[in-house]
Design an enzyme around this catalytic site. Sequence first.
Site, PDB file in Angstrom:
ATOM      1  CG  ASP A   1      43.904  48.572  41.886  1.00  0.00           C
ATOM      2  OD1 ASP A   1      43.213  48.771  40.875  1.00  0.00           O
ATOM      3  OD2 ASP A   1      43.932  49.648  42.578  1.00  0.00           O
TER       4      ASP A   1
ATOM      5  CG  ASN B   1      35.754  46.041  38.878  1.00  0.00           C
ATOM      6  OD1 ASN B   1      36.330  45.140  38.917  1.00  0.00           O
ATOM      7  ND2 ASN B   1      35.887  47.225  39.251  1.00  0.00           N
TER       8      ASN B   1
HETATM    9  C1  IPE Z   1      39.858  46.250  42.533  1.00  0.00           C
HETATM   10  O1  IPE Z   1      40.556  47.285  42.112  1.00  0.00           O
HETATM   11  C2  IPE Z   1      39.178  45.101  41.982  1.00  0.00           C
HETATM   12  C3  IPE Z   1      40.112  44.300  41.092  1.00  0.00           C
HETATM   13  C4  IPE Z   1      41.041  44.256  41.314  1.00  0.00           C
HETATM   14  C5  IPE Z   1      38.741  43.472  40.123  1.00  0.00           C
HETATM   15  P1  IPE Z   1      39.298  47.909  42.021  1.00  0.00           P
HETATM   16  O2  IPE Z   1      40.116  48.864  41.142  1.00  0.00           O
HETATM   17  O3  IPE Z   1      37.674  48.307  41.422  1.00  0.00           O
HETATM   18  O4  IPE Z   1      39.370  49.108  43.468  1.00  0.00           O
HETATM   19  P2  IPE Z   1      38.729  50.602  43.846  1.00  0.00           P
HETATM   20  O5  IPE Z   1      37.953  51.144  42.976  1.00  0.00           O
HETATM   21  O6  IPE Z   1      40.497  51.531  43.722  1.00  0.00           O
HETATM   22  O7  IPE Z   1      38.449  50.189  45.194  1.00  0.00           O
HETATM   23  C1  IPE Z   2      42.336  46.900  38.086  1.00  0.00           C
HETATM   24  O1  IPE Z   2      42.726  46.971  37.681  1.00  0.00           O
HETATM   25  C2  IPE Z   2      41.754  44.844  37.913  1.00  0.00           C
HETATM   26  C3  IPE Z   2      39.785  45.410  36.760  1.00  0.00           C
HETATM   27  C4  IPE Z   2      39.654  46.269  38.080  1.00  0.00           C
HETATM   28  C5  IPE Z   2      39.282  44.564  36.414  1.00  0.00           C
HETATM   29  P1  IPE Z   2      42.614  48.030  37.506  1.00  0.00           P
HETATM   30  O2  IPE Z   2      41.523  48.420  36.217  1.00  0.00           O
HETATM   31  O3  IPE Z   2      41.426  48.976  38.664  1.00  0.00           O
HETATM   32  O4  IPE Z   2      43.443  49.137  37.394  1.00  0.00           O
HETATM   33  P2  IPE Z   2      43.784  50.113  37.546  1.00  0.00           P
HETATM   34  O5  IPE Z   2      43.844  50.674  39.390  1.00  0.00           O
HETATM   35  O6  IPE Z   2      42.877  51.576  37.202  1.00  0.00           O
HETATM   36  O7  IPE Z   2      44.522  51.712  37.046  1.00  0.00           O
HETATM   37 MG    MG Z   3      41.635  49.791  39.725  1.00  0.00          MG
END
Ligand code: IPE
Ligand code: IPE
Ligand code: MG
Length: 239
Positions: free
Chosen positions: A19, A67
């Site tokens: 993340d 997502n």
């Molecule tokens: C978790 O991250 C999913 C992945 C890393 C693919 P998110 O960014 O989706 O999680 P939340 O929304 O902060 O809980």
């Molecule tokens: C996690 O990175 C990867 C995916 C969900 C694909 P994020 O896209 O959630 O990155 P942040 O948390 O918004 O920085």
């Molecule tokens: Mg994230």
Amino acid sequence: MQKKEQNNDIPRHVGIIMDGNGRWAVKRGMPRKAGYKYGADVFTKIARYAAKLGVEFLTVYTFSTENWSRPPEEVAAIMDLLRTFLRDAEKYRKDNMRLIVLGDPAPLASDIQKEIERIHRESSGNTGMTVNIALNYGGRDELVHAARALMSRFRDGMITDIDAVTADDFAACLYTAGQPDVDLIIRAGGEMRLSNFLLWQSAYAEYTFPQVLWPDFTPRHFDEALDAYARRDRRFGGV
Ligand code: IPE
Ligand code: IPE
Ligand code: MG
């Protein structure tokens, strides 16, 4: 390195929530999607490092069932990157890694579904580390999928005694069928939550939350997580 080789506490199964990619890019004045590209490269490096240390199963969260709620351009950018990542999966084959995609493939584009079938087929005989790519994965979705599988076995007469269904029978219907539970979950990015990752398999997992955005994650952070894991006293409900 030598420190790790003396360590008997290498987790068999590590989960990674990579993340913080979007925030990392924005901090650098780049579009969020630039962060995913960096994040994917970091993953390749960490996967090789984990294999070298003797990790047997590595599960990486790449796209959750939630997502899809992101702006369509962002979903499209992530899907494009995953498409490239899967096409390039050759490099993992060379490392003798077995690749398994966890999640419901149905909503994915048909060419991505074909790539998934191809990498399953082509890497299934590999004997090195298993890399689970959680793609359109959700822990709740996985549990519902397993419940449906058991119910259809009952309907088809393969299960006759409902009271005899065990936790092992249930686990055998998960996307991770046949694999050990996850021992250690590393979440980069600063959040301390599971976000629907490996709900069943994490019943007794240990967690680390390195305070680093995923594109800045290095083998040193992986070492630190493994060191923290080695110091934990896992009791599994015992004393
Ligand atoms: C978790 O991250 C999913 C992945 C890393 C693919 P998110 O960014 O989706 O999680 P939340 O929304 O902060 O809980
Ligand atoms: C996690 O990175 C990867 C995916 C969900 C694909 P994020 O896209 O959630 O990155 P942040 O948390 O918004 O920085
Ligand atoms: Mg994230």
